[in-house]
Design an enzyme around this catalytic site. Structure first.
Site, PDB file in Angstrom:
ATOM      1  CG  ASP A  90       9.985  19.497  39.099  1.00  0.00           C
ATOM      2  OD1 ASP A  90       9.515  19.773  40.205  1.00  0.00           O
ATOM      3  OD2 ASP A  90      11.047  19.999  38.679  1.00  0.00           O
TER       4      ASP A  90
HETATM    5  C1  BGC Z   1      11.733  22.000  41.273  1.00  0.00           C
HETATM    6  C2  BGC Z   1      12.085  20.700  41.949  1.00  0.00           C
HETATM    7  C3  BGC Z   1      11.553  20.699  43.372  1.00  0.00           C
HETATM    8  C4  BGC Z   1      10.065  20.916  43.316  1.00  0.00           C
HETATM    9  C5  BGC Z   1       9.387  20.858  44.668  1.00  0.00           C
HETATM   10  C6  BGC Z   1      10.268  22.355  41.421  1.00  0.00           C
HETATM   11  O1  BGC Z   1      10.009  23.658  41.022  1.00  0.00           O
HETATM   12  O2  BGC Z   1      12.094  21.923  39.916  1.00  0.00           O
HETATM   13  O3  BGC Z   1      13.470  20.493  41.915  1.00  0.00           O
HETATM   14  O4  BGC Z   1      11.887  19.521  44.015  1.00  0.00           O
HETATM   15  O5  BGC Z   1       9.818  22.184  42.731  1.00  0.00           O
HETATM   16  O6  BGC Z   1       9.646  21.967  45.412  1.00  0.00           O
END
Ligand code: BGC
Length: 749
Positions: free
Chosen positions: A284
């Site tokens: 993530d």
């Molecule tokens: C979130 C994810 C998301 C990623 C990309 C993160 O802050 O936890 O769920 O897919 O950002 O935007």
């Protein structure tokens, strides 16, 4: 003591992945990617593990980005939102980078791309697999036209705590419901052939335990026993992988002391070995380098080492692999074979996406943004996800001739109605309830009363009250703005924000029926205002077509079809609350319950009541999991259980007769719960095992049949054995987790 009747080691218990096994055995694919790998330099291999973020608002493509692609230093992009840039970067990758490996373009397409569906928690309230599948199919169809071939969805984090902002994105609290929905989402995004240019790769996220953050505070620590992990949090991921989810995203949290992104046990043993996942794992956003703040990694190089050893394939936005992997391989801290595995996993998905044959966007595919058919499905989903929580004196549906005062900050809030995680759906396309009223011949007057959900000014109260005075019914559309749920937006207090409760209070003094429609990203504590309302509809954030869906429900053109995918707490103080809890040694009951005001003044030290409850909130939720009213009524009778005793290779059939006792056609969701009375580890008081949507005309009856076997009764115990155990089982068939006709059977070796 029960005997364990089906010994099965945990290492093989999830004999899933028929799909993936077949795919890995696809020798053409394996040959292609292995040959390609053999031609790649170490730098180019590291490049494949690099997911580079760009700002959605990027106006020009920076030269250094193009140069990095040219050198093969980037494997995938996030948020390139200009189709010409997508193709320009792809052309550089294909024609100028050392081995011409195409890029993947990704984006958070969470509950729709342009056409926005209800937030995922709302979608879960539909309990409808077809609706879930169609929503992600449409999202993929629209998003792929913008060059996106990989979404970061579905989010499959079980959530038992409405304080957690990301409950809005979750499938709720139940592993069975989350599993059937997770499978449907993956099928919708990916279709039968991922190389179809209108399909996009799914990403089962966040692996794992993110929804169990202590106190419902986002990013917080997670402590979890292995049986809890495997019985509650893992099943939706197993379902998504069985459906062929191409990718998996790690979570921000640590779990039992080890951050998920650097967790070798979870990524290698569980995901790769047990679940036989052959797609790729992405971290993530910055979750790799956050291992430093977690206190798990010393520096960026250590981050890269821990992530690589754990088996994390592609790094999102941060650059620890880019900067340190080569050196770590040279030092022998990470093997090149490990890097090769990452690259093969990534190339495999690029191959399956058809990118080697058709790297560029299909310009003939326009995506039909906001097409009539897409809007129709979005409206259907909003109807199916709306939950009727209360309907005294059958005030709903409203009579067409009733004079209505529409009040509240969310009656005409096109942006808020879309909910969290909507990057691409434009508010200009949202149809609000007021938009529909304007087009209707309903007798209404609209006075907002509050400018937004957090508004603390009472300036608008007077005109709202004036409008209400002239009306027969007050329709209050309140809740939370979209930004109050979602990532990092946990709340300690889950009441209506601002002075909404006060306005409702004032309006209720007029002694007119008050219908509350809530738009929010989580269950909202309504205990202060419940008695002031005649009816409550939970609309979640219903998306682009929320207005028409709600209008139809309010006037009875359609039924509110949703059922709660989470227990609805009376107050945040009850959280975490979930229906499938354990019993404790002193389970609460009505008979023994002692409320705070029942305790005598100056009482001697005593444990009056002596059971597991809150003095001031009791032991039941405001509304239970699975709950939702219809405009009709249903009677359940004649539960039959086919056998008193079954052996573990036999089925048991449960039948119940459901009758629509009302005067209009309606739908109910018939729910089957079981309880394993005594286990080698204690078992939940109830677990959802099946459900069925039943549509009945007024007065019509139907016999509903469920068949289950010992397979449905398996659980992972403290020895990590996944098996059903001999003993007594209770079953209930009913309308929610706290209702139902009860039966039983004995499972025998
Ligand atoms: C979130 C994810 C998301 C990623 C990309 C993160 O802050 O936890 O769920 O897919 O950002 O935007």
């Amino acid at each position: 003591m029960k005997k364990i009747i089906c010994l099965l080691l945990v290492t093989v218990f999830f004999t899933c992945k028929e799909n993936n096994i077949q795919k890995s055995q696809n020798s053409k694919e394996e040959q292609f990617i292995n040959e390609l790998l053999s031609k790649m330099t170490i730098e180019e291999k590291i490049g494949q593990t690099n997911l580079r973020g760009t700002s959605s608002r990027t106006k020009i493509l920076p030269e250094e980005l193009k140069e990095a692609v040219r050198k093969g230093e980037i494997g995938a992009f996030l948020n390139v939102m200009n189709i010409d840039y997508v193709d320009e970067l792809q052309k550089i990758a294909v024609e100028e980078s050392p081995n011409g490996i195409p890029l993947i373009f990704s984006r958070d397409v969470i509950h729709g791309f342009k056409t926005i569906f209800p937030i995922p928690l709302g979608m879960a309230a539909s309990w409808d697999v077809e609706v879930a599948r169609t929503s992600s199919e449409i999202a993929a169809y629209e998003a792929s036209a913008a060059g996106i071939r990989w979404t970061f969805a579905p989010m499959l984090d079980i959530s038992r705590d409405s304080r957690w902002g990301r409950i809005a994105e979750s499938p709720g609290e139940d592993p069975y419901l989350a599993s059937v929905l997770g499978k449907a989402y993956v099928e919708g995004f990916q279709g039968e052939d991922l190389s179809d240019s209108t399909k996009i790769a799914a990403c089962a996220k966040h692996f794992i335990g993110y929804g169990a953050a202590i106190g419902g505070r986002d990013y917080n620590t997670v402590n979890m026993s292995e049986p809890l992990l495997r019985n509650v949090y893992l099943p939706p991921f197993v379902a998504a992988l069985n459906a062929g989810s191409a990718t998996v995203m790690t979570s921000f949290n640590e779990i039992n002391g080890i951050p998920a992104t650097g967790n070798e046990y979870l990524l290698k043993e569980v995901l790769r070995e047990e679940l036989e996942f052959d797609g790729f794992v992405v971290s993530d956003w910055n979750s790799t380098i956050e291992m430093i703040k977690h206190g798990f990694a010393r520096n960026y190089k250590h981050v890269a080492e821990l992530s690589a050893v754990a088996g994390m394939d592609m790094e999102m936005t941060s650059t620890s692999y880019e900067n340190h992997l080569k050196e770590l391989i040279k030092e022998g801290k990470v093997s090149e074979a490990q890097l090769d595995d990452f690259v093969l996993n990534i190339l495999r998905i690029k191959y399956r996406l058809g990118l080697f044959k058709r790297p560029y966007t299909n310009r003939a595919h326009t995506g039909n943004f906001y097409a009539e058919s897409h809007l129709k499905e979005a409206k259907k989903a909003a109807v199916k996800s709306t939950v009727l929580l209360k309907n005294e004196n059958s005030i709903l549906p409203l009579k067409k001739e009733a004079k209505v005062a529409v009040i509240g900050p969310l009656a005409d809030a096109p942006h808020e109605q879309l909910g969290t995680w909507t990057f691409d759906g434009e508010k200009e396309h949202t149809v609000t309830l007021i938009d529909v009223f304007k087009e209707s011949n309903a007798n209404y007057r609209f006075e907002k009363g509050l400018t937004h959900s957090r508004d603390k000014s009472k300036k608008g109260f007077a005109s709202a009250i004036k409008a209400a005075k002239q009306a027969d019914v007050i329709l209050f559309i309140g809740g939370e703005e979209a930004i109050l749920s979602g990532e990092a937006h946990s709340r300690a207090n889950i009441n209506l924000p601002g002075v909404q409760e006060e306005l409702i209070n004032e309006l209720s003094k007029l002694n007119k029926p008050l219908v509350l429609v809530i738009m929010a990203g989580r269950p909202i504590s309504v205990s202060n205002i419940l008695e002031k309302t005649e009816a409550i509809l939970m609309a979640w954030h219903p998306g682009t077509m929320g207005g028409p869906a709600l209008y139809n429900i309010i006037y009875g053109v359609e039924e509110p079809e949703g059922r709660l995918p989470v227990s609805w707490p009376k107050t945040a103080g009850q959280l975490p609350y979930f229906y499938n809890h354990k019993n404790t040694g002193r389970p609460a009951n009505d008979h023994q319950f002692v409320g705070i005001d029942d305790i005598p003044i100056h009482a001697w030290q005593s444990s009056l009541g002596n059971d597991s409850h809150y003095l001031d909130a009791g032991f039941t939720p405001q509304f239970p999991f699975g709950y939702g009213l219809s405009y009709s009524n249903f009677k359940y009778e004649k539960l039959s259980v086919s056998k008193d005793t079954i052996s573990f290779n036999e089925d048991v059939t449960l039948k119940v007769t459901v009758t629509n006792t009302g005067d209009r056609p309606s739908k109910d969701i018939v729910q089957l719960y079981t309880q394993d009375v005594v286990g080698s580890i204690t078992r939940p008081v109830k677990e959802l095992k099946r459900f069925e949507h039943v549509y009945l005309d007024a007065g019509e009856s139907k016999e509903v049949t469920f068949t289950i076997s010992s397979n449905d009764l398996k659980f992972v115990n403290h020895k990590l054995i996944n098996a059903a155990e001999e003993g007594d089982f209770n079953v209930w068939v009913g309308q929610h987790a706290l209702s139902g006709l009860k039966g039983s059977f004995y499972l025998k070796e």
